[in-house]
Scaffold this motif. Structure first.
Motif, mmCIF file in Angstrom:
data_model
loop_
_atom_site.group_PDB
_atom_site.id
_atom_site.type_symbol
_atom_site.label_atom_id
_atom_site.label_comp_id
_atom_site.label_asym_id
_atom_site.label_seq_id
_atom_site.Cartn_x
_atom_site.Cartn_y
_atom_site.Cartn_z
ATOM 1 N N LEU A 266 3.213 -0.732 3.907
ATOM 2 C CA LEU A 266 2.809 -0.606 2.497
ATOM 3 C C LEU A 266 1.372 -0.083 2.393
ATOM 4 O O LEU A 266 1.061 0.781 1.575
ATOM 5 N N LEU A 267 0.515 -0.610 3.279
ATOM 6 C CA LEU A 267 -0.908 -0.262 3.194
ATOM 7 C C LEU A 267 -1.210 1.149 3.695
ATOM 8 O O LEU A 267 -2.270 1.690 3.417
ATOM 9 N N GLU A 268 -0.280 1.743 4.427
ATOM 10 C CA GLU A 268 -0.478 3.145 4.848
ATOM 11 C C GLU A 268 -0.356 4.079 3.657
ATOM 12 O O GLU A 268 -0.876 5.181 3.656
ATOM 13 N N LEU A 269 0.418 3.646 2.654
ATOM 14 C CA LEU A 269 0.712 4.520 1.513
ATOM 15 C C LEU A 269 -0.418 4.460 0.487
ATOM 16 O O LEU A 269 -1.192 3.504 0.448
ATOM 17 N N GLN A 270 -0.456 5.486 -0.363
ATOM 18 C CA GLN A 270 -1.491 5.510 -1.406
ATOM 19 C C GLN A 270 -1.007 4.723 -2.631
ATOM 20 O O GLN A 270 0.142 4.875 -3.060
ATOM 21 N N TRP A 271 -1.873 3.867 -3.172
ATOM 22 C CA TRP A 271 -1.593 3.113 -4.404
ATOM 23 C C TRP A 271 -2.714 3.375 -5.389
ATOM 24 O O TRP A 271 -3.804 3.784 -4.983
ATOM 25 N N ASP A 272 -2.443 3.082 -6.652
ATOM 26 C CA ASP A 272 -3.485 3.332 -7.653
ATOM 27 C C ASP A 272 -4.331 2.079 -7.899
ATOM 28 O O ASP A 272 -5.398 2.159 -8.497
ATOM 29 N N HIS A 273 -3.827 0.932 -7.446
ATOM 30 C CA HIS A 273 -4.629 -0.299 -7.425
ATOM 31 C C HIS A 273 -3.961 -1.258 -6.432
ATOM 32 O O HIS A 273 -2.729 -1.290 -6.343
ATOM 33 N N ILE A 274 -4.765 -1.999 -5.686
ATOM 34 C CA ILE A 274 -4.205 -3.066 -4.840
ATOM 35 C C ILE A 274 -4.811 -4.382 -5.315
ATOM 36 O O ILE A 274 -6.021 -4.479 -5.524
ATOM 37 N N PHE A 275 -3.929 -5.371 -5.509
ATOM 38 C CA PHE A 275 -4.368 -6.700 -5.944
ATOM 39 C C PHE A 275 -3.973 -7.671 -4.836
ATOM 40 O O PHE A 275 -2.790 -7.953 -4.649
ATOM 41 N N TYR A 276 -4.959 -8.156 -4.090
ATOM 42 C CA TYR A 276 -4.665 -9.045 -2.952
ATOM 43 C C TYR A 276 -5.195 -10.452 -3.230
ATOM 44 O O TYR A 276 -6.359 -10.627 -3.607
#
Ligand code: NAD
Length: 483
Positions: A184-194
């Motif tokens: 999942l983290l290899e891919l581009q996201w517009d926001h990550i909420f951890y």
């Protein structure tokens, strides 16, 4: 029997592509659509309350009332209120500007950031999945949820229920552990909420940096409690023990250690015993309103801390019994804990209450300030000067006077860490803002042309004077002392 079905890694990029296509098609834009999804999330929590309680009982032996109050009820209430308040949150804003710019219609549009990734922990897994999700829905974003593999029953339940209530072209669940999350983290996201621990947060932050992805980190740490010598020790003890017993101490805002005036330490311990006897007349070990430790590894970690502490364990009233089969540890109080004790190394995240005696407020403040900024600083004091010193001389995500845990009930205050306890804000409007880009616009009418003439070259002396007038603004008097 496998409780949690992991998502095949090859499907993960496809899931993201589906959501991105949904976002691009504008499906999540209309406010009425978002409100429906929010009400559906509230319905999921309300209709499936029994199944949620059951799953959390299997994962954590979490007492039903704790689940209903802190997870199910909070999601029903906050998702409903988010829908009700959405029109106001999402309305464009028009900031006040000087008269000569008013005709340009300066506007702040509340633009959804896009497709978000939400990675959640196991300790309050229903609300910690739903809360960031409701902000993403409200803001008009699509989202993938990655619940924790450490609470498998709840994660599988959420995976099964979500498509029955929410639009699966916009909201999906990916399950798994390190390999799946790494994909999942290899891919581009517009926001990550951890939400989780600070070790994994560093992995997430490094992955986000590769794509310049904005990030929210809701972390934990050691939240101290300071008890002022003039405060009622019995009341402080009761309120602290209550906060510590929720989910057997496995909560990010649990009181971690207590700084008590040395002369009041024994009175404080007596207060803890009194409260414990009322909360758990037969001890906590078999009580249905007391939870278990999530797994063997955390059970062994806590047991080892208790074996290694050099502090004095209170054995009277607090029997400190353990049930290995049910992974239960009774609340355990340790007094006269010194600076270098194993109990003061890392976030305890369990039902151990170390007491550190101090000789002055200055010593307590120095103790707090020598450590990373906590998620919460608790202080029991009615002295306005002590309160002001804590506000001015310490740093923490939040500050709670004269209680523990109860700050989570206030929907209107942001919840956030600072420094090692994280960054970014959440709860209700603050979560909406997290997933929202403030997209500014101006619209300059043709009729403004006569007022813009001066900017065009060549510039005569009159134009130079007008265009550089800000350089000559008068700056008010001030002094280094600020007075
Ligand atoms: P966890 O072990 O469930 O991990 C959280 C998430 O990180 C999971 O989804 C997991 O799959 C993922 N993960 C684990 N290892 C990974 C890796 N190497 N790479 C990528 N992803 C990985 O939960 P945890 O971290 O043990 O949660 C407890 C911590 O969370 C505590 O420190 C607590 O204080 C903190 N917490 C903070 C808040 C808050 O709102 N500030 C709330 C709850 C818990």
């Amino acid at each position: 029997m496998t409780i949690l079905k992991y998502t095949p890694i090859r499907e993960i990029p496809k899931i993201r592509e589906t959501l991105r296509a949904t976002f691009k098609a504008g499906v999540t834009r209309p406010l009425e659509w978002r409100k429906h999804q929010l009400y559906q999330l509230a319905r999921l929590a309300q209709n499936e309350a029994d199944a949620i309680c059951d799953a959390l009982n299997k994962d954590l032996s979490k007492p039903k009332l704790e689940v209903l109050m802190a997870e199910v009820g909070a999601v029903v209430e906050r998702a409903t209120k988010s829908a009700e308040q959405l029109d106001a949150w999402a309305a464009p804003e028009h900031p006040d500007v000087p008269d000569w710019q008013k005709g340009w219609k300066p506007t702040l549009h509340k633009a959804p950031r896009g497709t978000a990734l939400i990675i959640s922990p196991w300790n309050y897994p229903f609300i910690l999945n739903s809360q960031p999700l409701m902000g993403a829905i409200a803001a008009g974003c699509c989202a993938v949820l990655k619940p924790s593999e450490v609470s498998p029953h709840l994660s599988q339940l959420v995976t099964d229920l979500l498509p029955k209530y929410l639009d699966p072209s916009a909201y999906r669940v990916v399950n798994g552990a390190v390999s799946e999350t790494t994909k999942l983290l290899e891919l581009q996201w517009d926001h990550i909420f951890y939400t989780g621990n600070s070790r994994v947060a560093r992995i997430i932050a490094a992955a986000a940096a590769k794509h310049l992805t904005p990030l929210t980190l809701e972390l934990g740490g050691k939240s101290p409690v300071l008890v002022d010598s003039a405060y009622d020790m019995r009341l402080a003890a009761k309120r602290i023990l209550w906060g510590k017993c929720n989910n057997a101490g496995q909560i990010c805002v649990a009181p971690d250690y207590i700084l008590v005036p040395r002369s009041k330490q024994d009175e404080f311990v007596e207060g803890l015993k009194e409260a414990y006897k009322t909360f758990f007349p037969d001890g906590a070990i078999g009580a249905s309103h007391y939870g278990s430790i999530v797994n063997e590894s955390h059970f062994n970690r806590l047991s080892s801390l208790l074996d290694r502490t050099k502090g004095e364990r209170i054995t009277d009233v607090f029997e400190g019994r353990k049930d290995t089969a049910r992974k239960r540890i009774e609340p355990t109080v340790v007094k006269n804990v010194q600076d270098d004790d194993p109990l003061l190394e890392e976030e305890l995240f369990g039902p151990i209450l170390p007491i550190v005696p101090v000789d002055s407020l200055d010593e307590a403040l120095a103790f707090i300030n020598a450590r990373p900024h906590p998620l919460v600083l608790y202080a029991f004091t009615e002295d306005p000067n002590v309160k002001q010193r804590l506000i001015d001389e310490t740093q923490s995500g939040g500050l709670v006077f004269n209680d523990t845990f109860q700050q989570l009930a206030v929907n209107e205050l942001p919840f956030a860490g600072v420094g090692q306890s994280g960054y970014g804000y959440q709860v209700m409007k603050y979560t909406f803002d997290t997933y929202t880009q403030l997209r500014s616009s101006i619209d300059i009418p043709k009729e403004a042309e006569p007022f813009l003439q001066l900017r065009y070259p060549p510039h005569g002396p009159e134009a130079v004077k007008a265009l550089s007038s800000a350089v000559h603004l008068s700056i008010p008097e001030s002094a280094p002392s600020g007075r």
